[in-house]
Design a protein around this motif. Structure first.
Motif, PDB file in Angstrom:
ATOM      1  N   VAL A   3       0.844  -1.084  -0.061  1.00 28.26           N
ATOM      2  CA  VAL A   3      -0.060  -0.026   0.108  1.00 28.26           C
ATOM      3  C   VAL A   3       0.946   1.345  -0.042  1.00 28.26           C
ATOM      4  N   GLU A   4       1.940   1.312   0.939  1.00 26.55           N
ATOM      5  CA  GLU A   4       2.802   2.291   0.859  1.00 26.55           C
ATOM      6  C   GLU A   4       3.657   2.483  -0.412  1.00 26.55           C
ATOM      7  N   LEU A   5       3.922   1.604  -1.046  1.00 25.99           N
ATOM      8  CA  LEU A   5       4.618   1.639  -2.291  1.00 25.99           C
ATOM      9  C   LEU A   5       3.676   2.124  -3.444  1.00 25.99           C
ATOM     10  N   ALA A   6       2.586   1.466  -3.552  1.00 29.19           N
ATOM     11  CA  ALA A   6       1.603   1.905  -4.520  1.00 29.19           C
ATOM     12  C   ALA A   6       1.102   3.528  -4.265  1.00 29.19           C
ATOM     13  N   PHE A   7       1.144   3.934  -3.200  1.00 24.56           N
ATOM     14  CA  PHE A   7       0.749   5.364  -2.921  1.00 24.56           C
ATOM     15  C   PHE A   7       1.994   6.360  -3.373  1.00 24.56           C
ATOM     16  N   TYR A   8       3.043   5.862  -3.190  1.00 25.52           N
ATOM     17  CA  TYR A   8       4.218   6.828  -3.557  1.00 25.52           C
ATOM     18  C   TYR A   8       4.276   6.802  -5.276  1.00 25.52           C
ATOM     19  N   TRP A   9       4.243   5.532  -5.713  1.00 22.44           N
ATOM     20  CA  TRP A   9       4.115   5.534  -7.296  1.00 22.44           C
ATOM     21  C   TRP A   9       2.937   6.493  -7.874  1.00 22.44           C
ATOM     22  N   SER A  10       1.825   6.543  -7.054  1.00 26.86           N
ATOM     23  CA  SER A  10       0.838   7.304  -7.598  1.00 26.86           C
ATOM     24  C   SER A  10       1.376   8.579  -7.503  1.00 26.86           C
ATOM     25  N   LEU A  11       1.816   9.189  -6.397  1.00 23.55           N
ATOM     26  CA  LEU A  11       2.269  10.469  -6.160  1.00 23.55           C
ATOM     27  C   LEU A  11       3.203  10.878  -7.599  1.00 23.55           C
ATOM     28  N   LEU A  12       4.292   9.905  -7.673  1.00 25.70           N
ATOM     29  CA  LEU A  12       5.154  10.087  -8.987  1.00 25.70           C
ATOM     30  C   LEU A  12       4.514  10.225 -10.256  1.00 25.70           C
ATOM     31  N   PHE A  13       3.687   9.353 -10.350  1.00 28.92           N
ATOM     32  CA  PHE A  13       2.869   9.564 -11.749  1.00 28.92           C
ATOM     33  C   PHE A  13       2.170  10.791 -11.763  1.00 28.92           C
ATOM     34  N   ARG A  14       1.759  11.451 -10.846  1.00 27.98           N
ATOM     35  CA  ARG A  14       0.625  12.513 -10.838  1.00 27.98           C
ATOM     36  C   ARG A  14       1.554  13.960 -10.279  1.00 27.98           C
ATOM     37  N   ILE A  15       2.703  13.817 -10.199  1.00 25.13           N
ATOM     38  CA  ILE A  15       3.612  14.964  -9.589  1.00 25.13           C
ATOM     39  C   ILE A  15       3.606  16.010 -10.575  1.00 25.13           C
ATOM     40  N   SER A  16       3.385  15.847 -11.918  1.00 27.17           N
ATOM     41  CA  SER A  16       3.262  16.935 -12.947  1.00 27.17           C
ATOM     42  C   SER A  16       2.004  17.497 -12.815  1.00 27.17           C
ATOM     43  N   LEU A  17       0.806  16.950 -12.409  1.00 27.56           N
ATOM     44  CA  LEU A  17      -0.466  17.595 -12.467  1.00 27.56           C
ATOM     45  C   LEU A  17      -0.723  18.194 -10.968  1.00 27.56           C
ATOM     46  N   VAL A  51      -0.124  20.282  -7.587  1.00 26.67           N
ATOM     47  CA  VAL A  51       0.404  21.804  -6.899  1.00 26.67           C
ATOM     48  C   VAL A  51       1.796  21.752  -7.083  1.00 26.67           C
ATOM     49  N   LYS A  52       2.517  22.559  -8.022  1.00 25.55           N
ATOM     50  CA  LYS A  52       3.799  22.717  -7.877  1.00 25.55           C
ATOM     51  C   LYS A  52       4.252  23.846  -6.868  1.00 25.55           C
ATOM     52  N   ARG A  53       5.490  23.471  -6.029  1.00 25.53           N
ATOM     53  CA  ARG A  53       5.993  24.430  -5.435  1.00 25.53           C
ATOM     54  C   ARG A  53       7.431  24.443  -5.579  1.00 25.53           C
ATOM     55  N   LYS A  54       8.191  25.178  -4.799  1.00 25.70           N
ATOM     56  CA  LYS A  54       9.553  25.789  -5.097  1.00 25.70           C
ATOM     57  C   LYS A  54      10.662  24.427  -4.820  1.00 25.70           C
ATOM     58  N   ASP A  55      10.075  23.544  -3.969  1.00 27.84           N
ATOM     59  CA  ASP A  55      10.880  22.477  -3.934  1.00 27.84           C
ATOM     60  C   ASP A  55      10.212  21.204  -4.650  1.00 27.84           C
ATOM     61  N   PHE A  56      10.041  21.704  -5.898  1.00 29.20           N
ATOM     62  CA  PHE A  56       9.477  20.279  -6.738  1.00 29.20           C
ATOM     63  C   PHE A  56      10.580  19.542  -7.031  1.00 29.20           C
ATOM     64  N   LYS A  57      11.645  19.698  -7.447  1.00 30.15           N
ATOM     65  CA  LYS A  57      12.847  18.832  -7.646  1.00 30.15           C
ATOM     66  C   LYS A  57      13.010  17.904  -6.484  1.00 30.15           C
ATOM     67  N   GLU A  58      13.006  18.546  -5.238  1.00 32.58           N
ATOM     68  CA  GLU A  58      13.424  17.860  -3.960  1.00 32.58           C
ATOM     69  C   GLU A  58      12.429  16.883  -3.745  1.00 32.58           C
ATOM     70  N   GLN A  59      11.131  17.115  -3.983  1.00 29.85           N
ATOM     71  CA  GLN A  59       9.710  16.281  -3.857  1.00 29.85           C
ATOM     72  C   GLN A  59      10.057  15.027  -5.109  1.00 29.85           C
ATOM     73  N   ILE A  60      10.684  15.314  -6.279  1.00 33.07           N
ATOM     74  CA  ILE A  60      10.878  14.211  -7.109  1.00 33.07           C
ATOM     75  C   ILE A  60      11.931  13.283  -6.579  1.00 33.07           C
TER      76      ILE A  60
END
Length: 392
Positions: free
Chosen positions: A185-199, A201-210
């Protein structure tokens, strides 16, 4: 293809301690061990998370935002300008002064009008407050449920109270069904965040989030393959302990509940600093560096796992800088400013300046009117005194 992967990627000397082979990790009637192919199930589950998130934001978060009184700010629409629109979409969203001068000549408008057009155009592309609220609501719901579920799973486990138990019998530690689903469940959730990160809300730490999402996925995946599951559950629980508080504070901030948000931010800052800068390095990283060496000699997986933990710790320090900066403003100023990482709407400096000039001129006019009235009143009183007969 499978033989190449077995030879180069899943080589037992990379992922297992010396003297242990994959044959030693084969399932039996009474024991089940982690297998690398189990991780593939997290990808379809990630798309399930994306679908559930869509339904959650539409039918739960959106009505909740209206119930909490969230109102959108009126945005000025940039007038049609094909030349400027082409530059904005293909070249640069924030051109330099030299480019602004050239564009003003092409469009036959002033440089200030070109600058204001780009400012309005950037504001159009920025996410709305409702979108930010829905995203924070989704993350709050997941992190809260994940933290509560993690506590329920780990409270009766011996390694939760004594970290040396993380290495007892390693690597032949039986995989429990609760730990398997906690990981997936945790792994699938972080995959979903990575798949949707371009859609999102973008912040100043966008690269750090990736970097954070990728490091987390690698950390979860590798710890599962090498059966570092006991330590991995501690890592996930430590991270979920403060995340849901932060997302809830964001929700209150977007709803305009400033005082409650400020109090909750203080709670979040305390929990974050304790879990990420005290417990994580002194408990989790310490046990992987030192306690594990009492059981086996260092190998490639040992160094790889600890490097990923150190990358996460560097990100913790990076985010702690912003948190302490905001906390300092709360202590010395008495209130918390906006999130230092947020990308808020830009205001038109020229229009604001005009508004300030107009308000100043209006106040001066009122002040002059009051002074004239007082002066006229004093003159009238002096004339009346002059008309009175002088006392003998």
């Amino acid at each position: 293809m499978s033989s190449v992967l077995d030879e180069w990627l899943w080589h037992q000397e990379y992922w297992l301690p010396p003297g242990i082979t994959w044959e030693d990790m084969e399932d039996s009637e009474h024991a089940r061990y982690p297998r690398p192919r189990d991780l593939t199930i997290a990808i379809p589950y990630a798309f399930v998370f994306i679908a559930v998130r869509f339904l959650f934001e539409r039918f739960i978060a959106l009505p909740l935002s209206k119930h909490m009184g969230i109102k959108e700010k009126s945005r000025r629409i940039a007038p049609p300008q094909p030349t400027l629109e082409k530059v904005y979409t293909t070249q640069n969203t924030c051109p330099k002064k030299s480019d602004l001068l050239a564009l003003s000549k092409q469009c036959n408008i002033s440089v200030q009008q070109v600058e204001i057009w780009f400012r309005h155009r950037r504001n159009q592309d920025r996410p709305s407050i409702t979108q930010k609220f829905c995203e924070a609501s989704w993350r709050f719901a997941f992190y809260l449920l994940a933290f509560v579920a993690g506590l329920c799973i780990l409270l009766d486990k011996p390694w939760f109270w004594d970290q040396k138990e993380c290495w007892k019998g390693y690597p032949q530690q039986v995989l429990l069904p609760s730990l398997y689903w906690y990981y997936m469940v945790e792994l699938a959730f972080y995959w979903s965040l990575l798949f949707r990160i371009s859609l999102d809300v973008k912040r100043k730490d966008f690269k750090e989030q990736i970097i954070h999402h990728i490091a987390t996925i690698f950390l979860i995946g590798f710890s599962y393959c090498a059966n570092y599951i006991r330590v991995g559950t501690l890592v996930m629980l430590v991270h979920d302990a403060s995340d849901y508080i932060m997302e809830f504070a964001k929700m209150l901030n977007y709803a305009g509940w400033r005082k409650t948000c400020d109090v909750l931010f203080v709670v979040f800052a305390a929990v974050f600093l304790i879990t990420r800068l005290v417990i994580f390095p002194n408990v989790v990283i310490y046990t992987t560096f030192y306690y594990s060496m009492e059981i086996f000699q260092p190998f490639f997986g040992y160094y790889f796992f600890n490097i990923l933990l150190m990358v996460l710790q560097l990100l913790h320090i990076f985010w702690a800088y912003f948190i302490l900066k905001m906390a300092a403003k709360f202590v010395f100023i008495g209130k918390i400013d906006k999130d230092e990482r947020s990308d808020d709407e830009e205001s038109d400096g020229a229009e604001e300046e005009d508004g300030r000039m107009e308000s100043k001129s209006a106040s001066l006019t009122k002040r002059n009117g009051v002074l004239n009235t007082m002066t006229n009143g004093m003159k009238s009183k002096s004339n009346e005194r002059n008309k009175l007969p002088k006392a003998r």
